[in-house]
Design a protein around this motif. Sequence first.
Motif, PDB file in Angstrom:
ATOM      1  N   LEU A  87     -34.456 -33.043 -15.600  1.00 31.39           N
ATOM      2  CA  LEU A  87     -33.480 -33.113 -14.505  1.00 31.39           C
ATOM      3  C   LEU A  87     -32.446 -34.198 -14.751  1.00 31.39           C
ATOM      4  O   LEU A  87     -31.257 -34.020 -14.471  1.00 31.39           O
ATOM      5  CB  LEU A  87     -34.192 -33.352 -13.174  1.00 31.39           C
ATOM      6  N   SER A  88     -32.882 -35.321 -15.286  1.00 32.64           N
ATOM      7  CA  SER A  88     -31.965 -36.414 -15.593  1.00 32.64           C
ATOM      8  C   SER A  88     -30.938 -35.966 -16.635  1.00 32.64           C
ATOM      9  O   SER A  88     -29.741 -36.208 -16.489  1.00 32.64           O
ATOM     10  CB  SER A  88     -32.762 -37.620 -16.097  1.00 32.64           C
ATOM     11  N   TRP A  89     -31.405 -35.291 -17.687  1.00 27.71           N
ATOM     12  CA  TRP A  89     -30.495 -34.812 -18.724  1.00 27.71           C
ATOM     13  C   TRP A  89     -29.520 -33.794 -18.149  1.00 27.71           C
ATOM     14  O   TRP A  89     -28.322 -33.833 -18.434  1.00 27.71           O
ATOM     15  CB  TRP A  89     -31.288 -34.199 -19.879  1.00 27.71           C
ATOM     16  N   ILE A  90     -30.019 -32.873 -17.339  1.00 28.97           N
ATOM     17  CA  ILE A  90     -29.165 -31.854 -16.726  1.00 28.97           C
ATOM     18  C   ILE A  90     -28.119 -32.507 -15.824  1.00 28.97           C
ATOM     19  O   ILE A  90     -26.938 -32.147 -15.859  1.00 28.97           O
ATOM     20  CB  ILE A  90     -30.020 -30.827 -15.947  1.00 28.97           C
ATOM     21  N   GLU A  91     -28.524 -33.475 -15.035  1.00 29.02           N
ATOM     22  CA  GLU A  91     -27.590 -34.152 -14.132  1.00 29.02           C
ATOM     23  C   GLU A  91     -26.524 -34.920 -14.910  1.00 29.02           C
ATOM     24  O   GLU A  91     -25.346 -34.889 -14.553  1.00 29.02           O
ATOM     25  CB  GLU A  91     -28.341 -35.082 -13.182  1.00 29.02           C
ATOM     26  N   GLU A  92     -26.919 -35.604 -15.982  1.00 25.23           N
ATOM     27  CA  GLU A  92     -25.938 -36.312 -16.820  1.00 25.23           C
ATOM     28  C   GLU A  92     -24.941 -35.324 -17.420  1.00 25.23           C
ATOM     29  O   GLU A  92     -23.729 -35.596 -17.450  1.00 25.23           O
ATOM     30  CB  GLU A  92     -26.651 -37.075 -17.943  1.00 25.23           C
ATOM     31  N   SER A  93     -25.430 -34.189 -17.896  1.00 29.36           N
ATOM     32  CA  SER A  93     -24.545 -33.171 -18.474  1.00 29.36           C
ATOM     33  C   SER A  93     -23.616 -32.588 -17.411  1.00 29.36           C
ATOM     34  O   SER A  93     -22.424 -32.383 -17.658  1.00 29.36           O
ATOM     35  CB  SER A  93     -25.366 -32.045 -19.107  1.00 29.36           C
ATOM     36  N   ARG A  94     -24.150 -32.323 -16.226  1.00 27.17           N
ATOM     37  CA  ARG A  94     -23.336 -31.787 -15.137  1.00 27.17           C
ATOM     38  C   ARG A  94     -22.231 -32.764 -14.767  1.00 27.17           C
ATOM     39  O   ARG A  94     -21.071 -32.393 -14.606  1.00 27.17           O
ATOM     40  CB  ARG A  94     -24.196 -31.495 -13.899  1.00 27.17           C
ATOM     41  N   ARG A  95     -22.581 -34.038 -14.687  1.00 24.01           N
ATOM     42  CA  ARG A  95     -21.610 -35.065 -14.329  1.00 24.01           C
ATOM     43  C   ARG A  95     -20.516 -35.166 -15.401  1.00 24.01           C
ATOM     44  O   ARG A  95     -19.326 -35.233 -15.091  1.00 24.01           O
ATOM     45  CB  ARG A  95     -22.324 -36.405 -14.145  1.00 24.01           C
ATOM     46  N   ALA A  96     -20.918 -35.141 -16.682  1.00 25.21           N
ATOM     47  CA  ALA A  96     -19.935 -35.228 -17.770  1.00 25.21           C
ATOM     48  C   ALA A  96     -18.989 -34.034 -17.745  1.00 25.21           C
ATOM     49  O   ALA A  96     -17.766 -34.186 -17.888  1.00 25.21           O
ATOM     50  CB  ALA A  96     -20.656 -35.322 -19.118  1.00 25.21           C
ATOM     51  N   TRP A  97     -19.527 -32.829 -17.558  1.00 22.63           N
ATOM     52  CA  TRP A  97     -18.668 -31.648 -17.518  1.00 22.63           C
ATOM     53  C   TRP A  97     -17.780 -31.645 -16.289  1.00 22.63           C
ATOM     54  O   TRP A  97     -16.617 -31.215 -16.350  1.00 22.63           O
ATOM     55  CB  TRP A  97     -19.507 -30.376 -17.594  1.00 22.63           C
ATOM     56  N   LEU A 117     -49.590 -30.230 -13.214  1.00 21.71           N
ATOM     57  CA  LEU A 117     -48.190 -30.455 -13.544  1.00 21.71           C
ATOM     58  C   LEU A 117     -47.952 -31.939 -13.771  1.00 21.71           C
ATOM     59  O   LEU A 117     -48.524 -32.782 -13.074  1.00 21.71           O
ATOM     60  CB  LEU A 117     -47.314 -29.952 -12.391  1.00 21.71           C
ATOM     61  N   GLU A 118     -47.115 -32.272 -14.747  1.00 21.72           N
ATOM     62  CA  GLU A 118     -46.724 -33.654 -15.015  1.00 21.72           C
ATOM     63  C   GLU A 118     -45.252 -33.818 -14.624  1.00 21.72           C
ATOM     64  O   GLU A 118     -44.358 -33.504 -15.400  1.00 21.72           O
ATOM     65  CB  GLU A 118     -46.944 -34.005 -16.493  1.00 21.72           C
ATOM     66  N   PRO A 119     -45.004 -34.295 -13.394  1.00 20.20           N
ATOM     67  CA  PRO A 119     -43.630 -34.361 -12.887  1.00 20.20           C
ATOM     68  C   PRO A 119     -42.688 -35.226 -13.716  1.00 20.20           C
ATOM     69  O   PRO A 119     -41.486 -34.987 -13.732  1.00 20.20           O
ATOM     70  CB  PRO A 119     -43.787 -34.938 -11.478  1.00 20.20           C
ATOM     71  N   ALA A 120     -43.204 -36.204 -14.428  1.00 16.19           N
ATOM     72  CA  ALA A 120     -42.323 -37.086 -15.213  1.00 16.19           C
ATOM     73  C   ALA A 120     -41.543 -36.299 -16.264  1.00 16.19           C
ATOM     74  O   ALA A 120     -40.375 -36.598 -16.532  1.00 16.19           O
ATOM     75  CB  ALA A 120     -43.141 -38.192 -15.870  1.00 16.19           C
ATOM     76  N   ALA A 121     -42.173 -35.287 -16.855  1.00 14.55           N
ATOM     77  CA  ALA A 121     -41.471 -34.473 -17.855  1.00 14.55           C
ATOM     78  C   ALA A 121     -40.329 -33.710 -17.200  1.00 14.55           C
ATOM     79  O   ALA A 121     -39.234 -33.599 -17.766  1.00 14.55           O
ATOM     80  CB  ALA A 121     -42.445 -33.511 -18.529  1.00 14.55           C
ATOM     81  N   LEU A 122     -40.563 -33.186 -16.015  1.00 16.73           N
ATOM     82  CA  LEU A 122     -39.492 -32.480 -15.300  1.00 16.73           C
ATOM     83  C   LEU A 122     -38.380 -33.438 -14.906  1.00 16.73           C
ATOM     84  O   LEU A 122     -37.203 -33.082 -14.941  1.00 16.73           O
ATOM     85  CB  LEU A 122     -40.048 -31.776 -14.064  1.00 16.73           C
ATOM     86  N   GLU A 123     -38.744 -34.660 -14.554  1.00  7.95           N
ATOM     87  CA  GLU A 123     -37.728 -35.658 -14.198  1.00  7.95           C
ATOM     88  C   GLU A 123     -36.824 -35.953 -15.387  1.00  7.95           C
ATOM     89  O   GLU A 123     -35.614 -36.122 -15.224  1.00  7.95           O
ATOM     90  CB  GLU A 123     -38.394 -36.950 -13.699  1.00  7.95           C
ATOM     91  N   ALA A 124     -37.393 -36.001 -16.594  1.00 10.82           N
ATOM     92  CA  ALA A 124     -36.576 -36.231 -17.796  1.00 10.82           C
ATOM     93  C   ALA A 124     -35.572 -35.095 -17.986  1.00 10.82           C
ATOM     94  O   ALA A 124     -34.406 -35.335 -18.307  1.00 10.82           O
ATOM     95  CB  ALA A 124     -37.470 -36.369 -19.021  1.00 10.82           C
TER      96      ALA A 124
END
Length: 115
Positions: free
Chosen positions: A85-95, A76-83
């Motif tokens: 998660l970051s996008w999901i968190e930004e979207s969650r915060r905006a909504w 597994l390459e965790p950095a891809a999942l972090e990207a």
Amino acid sequence: MTTTLEDRQLDSLFTALSDPTRRDIVARLGAGEATVKELAEPYAMSLQAVSQHIRVLERSGLISQGRHRQTRPCRLEPAALEAALSWIEESRRAWSERMDRMETHLGRLQDGENQ
């Protein structure tokens, strides 16, 4: 709308995760490295079909394959999942902010009607 490299990477990542078999492979690799043969064991599909799923995950950056003697363990390459998660968190915060503003606006409208 211009598509950025980050957008294309997220598209690839979410496309890879759209398949339940690939999500399961990612979850299994969360416990540690495994060979393609080990990853294929629980599925009623050919080794070639599992290899295709692994290639999709590899192209998305979610996993990588190394070399160890005759085997090619996947990890597994965790950095891809972090990207993601970051996008999901930004979207969650905006909504969440949008919903808060709408709630405030609706409250003002109701207060105006009650006066």
